[in-house]
Each structure stands twice: as structure tokens, then as C-alpha cells.
Write a protein that holds these residues in place. Structure first.
Motif, short mmCIF file in Angstrom:
data_model
loop_
_atom_site.label_atom_id
_atom_site.label_comp_id
_atom_site.label_asym_id
_atom_site.label_seq_id
_atom_site.Cartn_x
_atom_site.Cartn_y
_atom_site.Cartn_z
N ILE A 1 0.84 -1.20 0.00
CA ILE A 1 0.00 0.00 0.00
C ILE A 1 0.87 1.25 0.00
CG2 ILE A 1 -1.74 1.29 1.27
CD1 ILE A 1 -2.82 -1.23 -0.02
N ASN A 2 2.00 1.20 0.71
CA ASN A 2 2.90 2.34 0.79
C ASN A 2 3.49 2.68 -0.58
OD1 ASN A 2 4.03 4.37 2.37
ND2 ASN A 2 5.89 3.21 2.76
N TYR A 3 3.69 1.65 -1.39
CA TYR A 3 4.20 1.90 -2.74
C TYR A 3 3.15 2.61 -3.59
CZ TYR A 3 5.58 1.04 -7.56
OH TYR A 3 5.89 1.21 -8.88
N LEU A 4 1.88 2.22 -3.43
CA LEU A 4 0.81 2.82 -4.22
C LEU A 4 0.49 4.23 -3.74
CD1 LEU A 4 -1.65 -0.19 -4.55
CD2 LEU A 4 0.04 0.60 -6.21
N ILE B 1 6.57 0.45 9.25
CA ILE B 1 7.59 -0.41 8.65
C ILE B 1 8.92 -0.25 9.38
CG2 ILE B 1 8.94 -0.84 6.56
CD1 ILE B 1 6.45 0.03 4.94
N GLU B 2 9.28 1.01 9.69
CA GLU B 2 10.51 1.27 10.43
C GLU B 2 10.44 0.64 11.82
OE1 GLU B 2 13.51 4.97 11.53
OE2 GLU B 2 11.41 5.38 11.06
N ASN B 3 9.29 0.77 12.48
CA ASN B 3 9.13 0.13 13.80
C ASN B 3 9.29 -1.38 13.70
OD1 ASN B 3 8.56 2.65 14.85
ND2 ASN B 3 6.36 2.34 14.94
N ASP C 1 11.24 0.11 0.43
CA ASP C 1 10.20 1.13 0.59
C ASP C 1 10.60 2.16 1.64
OD1 ASP C 1 8.36 0.59 -1.33
OD2 ASP C 1 6.78 -0.07 0.01
N LEU C 2 11.16 1.66 2.75
CA LEU C 2 11.56 2.54 3.84
C LEU C 2 12.64 3.52 3.38
CD1 LEU C 2 11.54 3.26 6.90
CD2 LEU C 2 13.22 1.44 7.24
#
Length: 481
Positions: A404-407, A417-419, A464-465
């Protein structure tokens, strides 16, 4: 993406010649590589200085100065052993109630106290019923090797702070992505197929970042390139196909194989006719076997959907479209439900033409709703910020959020994601380091038998991060000099 495709073409030509020479990936791949001599000498020098000049604060402190983890039944100070990034938030978690009011961050090189912080009141972790105190040392940005110390409970494991900590972790994960066993079984085929799927998806989403990373691989590490490894795994899977087209006479394994052969055709076949021909023939034999078998259970329907969705994505045939859409309409909701469903959904909604727009909109809304559920759980998780206390769930959440983060890039998704990356590095309810700074999964009971898929998910999440934290572009240097 054009640069990525051009790079892929060059690598494919190289990889095809190399593929016959590659040895079988086995458990030996899990052995730790020989340490870099320069790094080892530097660490030894740091340890010598520490032993000579640091105050005597216990046997464990001396061990930590040499990078040796003291054997303990359970740590009481939890840090991110995979490494903190300069300029990003840095947390340390204290377990139990006997830890004092203040903590110190100590530089391993000379034993100097470089930061002193307050340990706040304990908070209840509702998911485990444990009490934790979460302290902050974000202000410390100087690169180096450190540990956290308190007078009452002693010290933490060592950790590093560096401006390129995440980039280095990504490179380490990249080098070790294929260091898994290829299990000759139906389950092994499914694991390899899903691993190939998520890695190819990561390459398609963030190809320029991977191209930049390859520039930091040495000449002796060319077989670590993911294209090389994916072509090898594809050939290995084909070698497991029976004469009747099945994989181990198993419906799920055959469907997974059929689908991933079609996806591999889409990624690699366009650049090499022989690859396209070999993969298509293998996929068609597998589909013919599937078509001749009964398909009644939910598990069988999900597996057939995955194969049909991948075939539709590549072939555009009405036959496969009907099967895929009938499954999606009957399911109605929860398109995160299992690997066959989720990866099949990715294949269907990314087809270049022929999809049902209303159905795609409905699916995306469901995916967004499920993603918001993950985000809500993470918001309520005031201790670790991941919303889960199971490694497998956290990995799956990272997969869904990365997609979803990519979209639709979001700071909220990126933070979770970092967590999750930090959770795997030791900021979790047991203080266990699941993924170290070397990019390898640690041999713990929870992560026994880690497969290609989990490595692929971590690469997707990390790429992604990095992209979202740095605003990565083709002109951005991956690793600071």
C-alpha cells in the motif's frame, strides 16, 4: 523503470551463462561469512582501549566492548541491535521495575558516557501484560558503537549509530536473500514460489534502488544479484516438475509453480526467448494437470485462483479471467487472506488490460480498510509501535503495508515499517534480535526455517523505507562515502 528494465536485460544475459555453474543453495548458505579483516582489527582496537580505560562496571561490560554478547537468561534492556540511524528516533526499552531512574549511553571505544537520560514511568503492554519503560536518546547522533547502562541492571547488548545504518542493513539483506534451503517437497515449492513473487515485486517497485545497491557488490559477489538467484530458483523448480506436469502430485504446489512461472515470464521472458519458451511450457503443463483435477476445498480454490490470476496477467485470456473474477466476487472481502489470495490479487489488479474496474476498486477499498486496521493496532501499541506480538504477523503486516505504501506513500505506513525493522532488531517484548546488522535471521525458535519469502518481504520493506525516508531518486547515492 526503463533503467531498471535495461539493467535487467544486461543481467539476464550474464545470468543465463552463469546459471549452469551455480551450486545448489543449501543450509550451508546460513554460515556466517568470514569477517572483514579491517573491521575485525578496528573492533579489537576499540576493545583494547575500552579494557584499559573504562571503569570496571562488570564482566559483561568488558565483553560488550569486544562485541561479545554476554550469556544471560533474559536481557532487561532492549535496544535495536540492527543499528540506529543518525537523525531518526532512538528508543531503549527497560523491562521490569528494578531499573532506576536514569540511564547512560556509553561509547564502547573509550567507556565515555556520551548521553544521560531519564527512565520514565512504566507502561502496561496490553498484548503481553508486561510492564515496560520506554526511554529516548534521539539527541545522540554521533556515529559509533555504544551500549546502554544503568547502575541497577547493568548494560544492554552493543549497538551502532550511523547515518547509513539502514542502507547497510539493506545491502546485508540483499547479500543474504538467497541463503536459504531449497526443500524438495510440496511445501518447499510453495515457499520458493512466494519468495520469488515478493522479490520480483520489490524489484519492479524499487528497481532503481536495487540497481544502485548492486554497484556496492564486489566482483566476487555477482551471484548475489537477485536476478541471478531468481533465475536459478526458477530452474530448480522446473527440475522438480513431474512428467504429468504436477509438482509432487500436490494441488497447492502445482498451482504455485504454474503462477510463478507466468510471473517470471513477465519479468524475464521478454528479454530472452529461450527463458520465455521454457517457462511457458512448464506453466502450461502445470495448468493442464490442475484443470484435470477436482477443485472443491477453499484451499484448492485459492491455489487455482493464484495460478489463473497469473495466467490472466500474462496471457489476457478470457478463460483465466473468468476463473479469477469468479473467485474474487465470491470471496467478497479479506483479500489479505493467505498467500495465494494476496499474491493472486496483486497479479489480477496489476494486469495491463481486461480487468473489471469496479471489482478492482472494491478490492482496493478492502485492502485499504485492512491496512487501516493494521495502523490502528500500531497506534494503540505505545511500547513498540507494531500492533502485534508475533514475528510472523509483523512480517505479514510489513508486506501489506509496503504494498500500500508503494501505491500511496504515507508517513504513517513508513513509520510502522521502520518500527517493524527495529522490532526485528531487538525492540520487542523479549529483547530478542531476530535480524542482526549482518542482515541474517538469528537462529531462534521463532524463526526456525526462515524461507525465501520472509527475506523478500524484508527487502521490500527496507527498499520502501529507504525510498520514503530519503526521497530516493536515480541521482541519490545509496551509501554515503
Amino acid at each position: 523503470m526503463d533503467r531498471f528494465r535495461s539493467g535487467i536485460r544486461k543481467m539476464v544475459l550474464y545470468c543465463l551463462a552463469l546459471a549452469l555453474c551455480l551450486s545448489v543453495i543449501s543450509c550451508d548458505g546460513r554460515k556466517k561469512p568470514q569477517a572483514d579483516k579491517t573491521q575485525t582489527n578496528d573492533s579489537a582496537a576499540e576493545g583494547t582501549q575500552q579494557a584499559e580505560s573504562a571503569p570496571e562496571t562488570g564482566f559483561g561490560t568488558v565483553l560488550a566492548s569486544y562485541g561479545v554478547e554476554a550469556p544471560v537468561s533474559r536481557p532487561a534492556i532492549y535496544v535495536n541491535m540492527a543499528g540506529y540511524v543518525s537523525g531518526r528516533e532512538k528508543k531503549v526499552v527497560f523491562a521490569g521495575g528494578q531499573h532506576g531512574k536514569t540511564f547512560r549511553v556509553v561509547r564502547s571505544q573509550d567507556g565515555a558516557v556520551v548521553y544521560t537520560g531519564r527512565i520514565p514511568e512504566e507502561t502496561m503492554d496490553d498484548m503481553t501484560g508486561q510492564q515496560f519503560s520506554v526511554a529516548d536518546f534521539t539527541a545522540l547522533e554521533e556515529p559509533g558503537l555504544y551500549y546502554v547502562h544503568t547502575d541497577i541492571i547493568g548494560q544492554s547488548y552493543p549497538f551502532r549509530i550511523a547515518p547509513d545504518a539502514y542502507e547497510n542493513l539493506f545491502l546485508s539483506m540483499l547479500r543474504n536473500a538467497s541463503d536459504v534451503a531449497m526443500e524438495e517437497s510440496a511445501q518447499g515449492i510453495c515457499e520458493a514460489a512466494f519468495g520469488m513473487h515478493v522479490i520480483m515485486y520489490a524489484l519492479q517497485c524499487n528497481g532503481t534502488l536495487f540497481e544502485s545497491a548492486y554497484e556496492h557488490l564486489g566482483e566476487d559477489e555477482q551471484d548475489k544479484q537477485l536476478v541471478t538467484q531468481l533465475l536459478y530458483v526458477g530452474k530448480w523448480m522446473i527440475s522438480q516438475q513431474h512428467q504429468d506436469g504436477s509438482l509432487y502430485d500436490d494441488y497447492a504446489a502445482t498451482a504455485a509453480f504454474c503462477g510463478i512461472m507466468e510471473m517470471s515470464r513477465h519479468v524475464f521472458g521478454r528479454y530472452e526467448a529461450s527463458v520465455d519458451k521454457e517457462y511457458k511450457e512448464a506453466a502450461m503443463r502445470a495448468w493442464e494437470w490442475l484443470a484435470g483435477m477436482e477443485c472443491h476445498t477453499d484451499a484448492e480454490k485459492s491455489a487455482r485462483f493464484y495460478a489463473a490470476a497469473q495466467l490472466f496477467h500474462e496471457e489476457g485470456s478470457e478463460q483465466y479471467k473468468k476463473i479469477a473474477e469468479a473467485f474474487l466476487k465470491e470471496k467478497e472481502a479479506d483479500y489479505f487472506d493467505g498467500q495465494f489470495v494476496f499474491y493472486g490479487v496483486l497479479a489480477y489488479i496489476s494486469a495491463e488490460k481486461g480487468t473489471d474496474r469496479d471489482l478492482c476498486t472494491y478490492i482496493m477499498q478492502d485492502l485499504m480498510d485492512r491496512t487501516e486496521g493494521i495502523c490502528e493496532a500500531a497506534k494503540e501499541d505505545t511500547v513498540f509501535g507494531v500492533g502485534s506480538r508475533a514475528v510472523e504477523d509483523s512480517v505479514n503486516h510489513a508486506l501489506h503495508l509496503s504494498f500500500i505504501n508503494y501505491l500511496t506513500p504515507s508517513k504513517e505506513y513508513t513509520q510502522i515499517i521502520e518500527n517493524t525493522i527495529q522490532y526485528m532488531g531487538g525492540l520487542n517484548e523479549s529483547g530478542t534480535c531476530y535480524v542482526g546488522a549482518d542482515g541474517r535471521w538469528k537462529n531462534t525458535d521463532v524463526v526456525q526455517g526462515v524461507n525465501l519469502e520472509w527475506n523478500g518481504i524484508m527487502l521490500l520493506g527496507m527498499s520502501d523505507l529507504l525510498k520514503n525516508l530519503s526521497g530516493y531518486s536515480p541521482d541519490t547515492e545509496l551509501i554515503s562515502e
